[in-house]
Design an enzyme around this catalytic site. Structure first.
Site, PDB file in Angstrom:
ATOM      1  N   ARG A 159     129.327 -68.551   6.455  1.00  0.00           N
ATOM      2  CA  ARG A 159     129.420 -67.694   7.631  1.00  0.00           C
ATOM      3  C   ARG A 159     128.727 -68.410   8.777  1.00  0.00           C
ATOM      4  O   ARG A 159     127.677 -69.044   8.578  1.00  0.00           O
ATOM      5  CB  ARG A 159     128.736 -66.348   7.388  1.00  0.00           C
ATOM      6  CG  ARG A 159     129.520 -65.397   6.507  1.00  0.00           C
ATOM      7  CD  ARG A 159     130.807 -64.908   7.194  1.00  0.00           C
ATOM      8  NE  ARG A 159     131.538 -63.942   6.411  1.00  0.00           N
ATOM      9  CZ  ARG A 159     132.522 -64.242   5.552  1.00  0.00           C
ATOM     10  NH1 ARG A 159     132.894 -65.494   5.355  1.00  0.00           N
ATOM     11  NH2 ARG A 159     133.153 -63.291   4.898  1.00  0.00           N
ATOM     12  N   GLU A 192     133.061 -65.762  15.914  1.00  0.00           N
ATOM     13  CA  GLU A 192     134.505 -65.999  15.754  1.00  0.00           C
ATOM     14  C   GLU A 192     135.313 -64.935  16.500  1.00  0.00           C
ATOM     15  O   GLU A 192     134.918 -63.773  16.487  1.00  0.00           O
ATOM     16  CB  GLU A 192     134.865 -65.976  14.259  1.00  0.00           C
ATOM     17  CG  GLU A 192     134.243 -67.135  13.530  1.00  0.00           C
ATOM     18  CD  GLU A 192     134.532 -67.133  12.034  1.00  0.00           C
ATOM     19  OE1 GLU A 192     135.456 -66.426  11.586  1.00  0.00           O
ATOM     20  OE2 GLU A 192     133.831 -67.867  11.315  1.00  0.00           O
ATOM     21  N   HIS A 222     138.607 -70.914  10.138  1.00  0.00           N
ATOM     22  CA  HIS A 222     138.269 -70.053   8.992  1.00  0.00           C
ATOM     23  C   HIS A 222     139.427 -69.993   7.985  1.00  0.00           C
ATOM     24  O   HIS A 222     140.036 -68.938   7.773  1.00  0.00           O
ATOM     25  CB  HIS A 222     137.871 -68.643   9.461  1.00  0.00           C
ATOM     26  CG  HIS A 222     136.970 -67.942   8.483  1.00  0.00           C
ATOM     27  ND1 HIS A 222     135.922 -67.146   8.838  1.00  0.00           N
ATOM     28  CD2 HIS A 222     136.980 -67.942   7.127  1.00  0.00           C
ATOM     29  CE1 HIS A 222     135.325 -66.665   7.769  1.00  0.00           C
ATOM     30  NE2 HIS A 222     135.953 -67.144   6.704  1.00  0.00           N
TER      31      HIS A 222
HETATM   32  C1  GLV Z   1     136.226 -65.250   3.557  1.00  0.00           C
HETATM   33  O1  GLV Z   1     135.496 -65.811   4.310  1.00  0.00           O
HETATM   34  C2  GLV Z   1     135.810 -64.238   2.637  1.00  0.00           C
HETATM   35  O2  GLV Z   1     134.661 -63.784   2.722  1.00  0.00           O
HETATM   36  O3  GLV Z   1     136.600 -63.854   1.778  1.00  0.00           O
END
Ligand code: GLV
Length: 315
Positions: A234, A263, A281
């Site tokens: 993250r 983001e 991502h």
């Molecule tokens: C993606 O980042 C998730 O947490 O599944």
């Protein structure tokens, strides 16, 4: 029929199954604000939300009809699970099914950054390549180097296995609790020791209050000048401004990032850096994985609707 809100379009077979069991509404307009979340909690019996939907404490403050949030995603730092529990809302997530895809993205970033693939691609696409160059775009050798994993959970271990068995790398790691791993790997005494020992640092911790800005200027300052930093967890785990400064100053050699502090905003200064590989991502973004995540999220909602405990319950 119970009313179910799905906050993004999901794979058709899973959506068809959901429609056969629930009165389904699919929200196609992007992430839900806290206000949207509050409204959804007041309107639906269950919600299948995902990253970016702001289920903060404020979202749970008003009328709550909803009893179940079957999150699409392993990370659920966008949901205040304590506030959810206090409002009588069960939360589940989607672990395991995205471990391999996310570990693969870590390796994609590690290799692309080490071998300057982003710069090379931009050179070819802009017709700036002048032919094989003995001293051009020299990168960092990967095989036999040391990997440092920050957060040795399922995804951290899958990254370690790829690096150890695939690239003959030594693995050191930092984890908040002691961890015995199937992959040969050494747990060091502190985060700073791992940052200092590794040629490649990969962050694979969960997000949330316990890890916010875990990687700060001090931690980055421990890295070797030849070091490469990768984050697939993250954005909030890293002090983005400190990382940009370390990259601009040449304090570290490069970074491969799949996640960002705010983001989808990616700072202009980061986008201007040649020594970064930046992905939007994509950790879990394979068709197979995204379908498996949708199925798992729905299966948890089905379990709840049948009075069973959701198998991937987190609160
Ligand atoms: C993606 O980042 C998730 O947490 O599944």
């Amino acid at each position: 029929m119970l009313k179910l809100l799905i906050t993004r379009p999901i794979a058709d077979p899973v959506l068809d199954q959901a429609r056969s069991l629930f009165d389904v509404t699919v929200h196609a307009g992007g992430a839900l604000s806290t206000r949207d979340c509050a409204q959804a909690l007041a309107t639906y019996d269950a919600i299948l939300p995902t990253l970016g939907d702001a289920f903060t404490a404020d979202a749970f403050a008003g009328d709550v009809r909803c009893k179940m949030l079957g999150n699409f995603g392993v990370g659920y730092n966008h949901i205040d699970t304590k506030a959810a529990a206090a409002a009588g809302v069960t939360v589940s997530n989607t672990p395991d099914v995205l471990t391999d895809a996310t570990a693969d993205i870590a390796l994609t970033l590690l290799l692309a950054t080490a071998r300057r693939a982003g710069e090379g691609e931009r050179m070819v696409r802009s017709a700036a390549w002048g032919g094989f160059d003995v001293k051009g775009l020299l990168g960092t050798h990967v095989t036999g180097k040391t990997l440092g994993v920050i957060g040795m959970g399922r995804i951290g271990q899958a990254i370690a296995a790829r690096c150890h068995y695939g690239f003959g790398m030594d693995v050191v790691f930092h984890n908040r609790s002691p961890k015995v791993t199937a992959v040969p790997a050494t747990q060091l005494g502190s985060l700073h020791e791992v940052m200092a020992a590794a040629d490649f640092v990969v962050v694979a911790t969960p997000g949330g209050a316990g890890t916010t800005k875990l990687i700060d200027a001090d931690a980055l300052a421990q890295m070797k000048p030849s070091g490469i930093f990768v984050n697939i967890s993250r954005g909030e785990v890293v002090d983005e401004a400190a990382l940009i400064a370390a990259l601009e100053d040449g304090q570290i050699t490069g970074a491969g990032l799949d996640v960002y502090e705010n983001e989808p905003h990616v700072p202009e200064r980061l986008r201007a850096l040649e020594n970064c590989v930046l992905l939007p991502h994509l950790g879990s973004a394979t068709a197979e994985t995204r379908q498996a995540m949708a199925q798992m999220a729905l299966d948890n909602i089905i379990a709840w609707s049948e009075g069973r405990d959701p198998p991937q319950r987190v609160n």
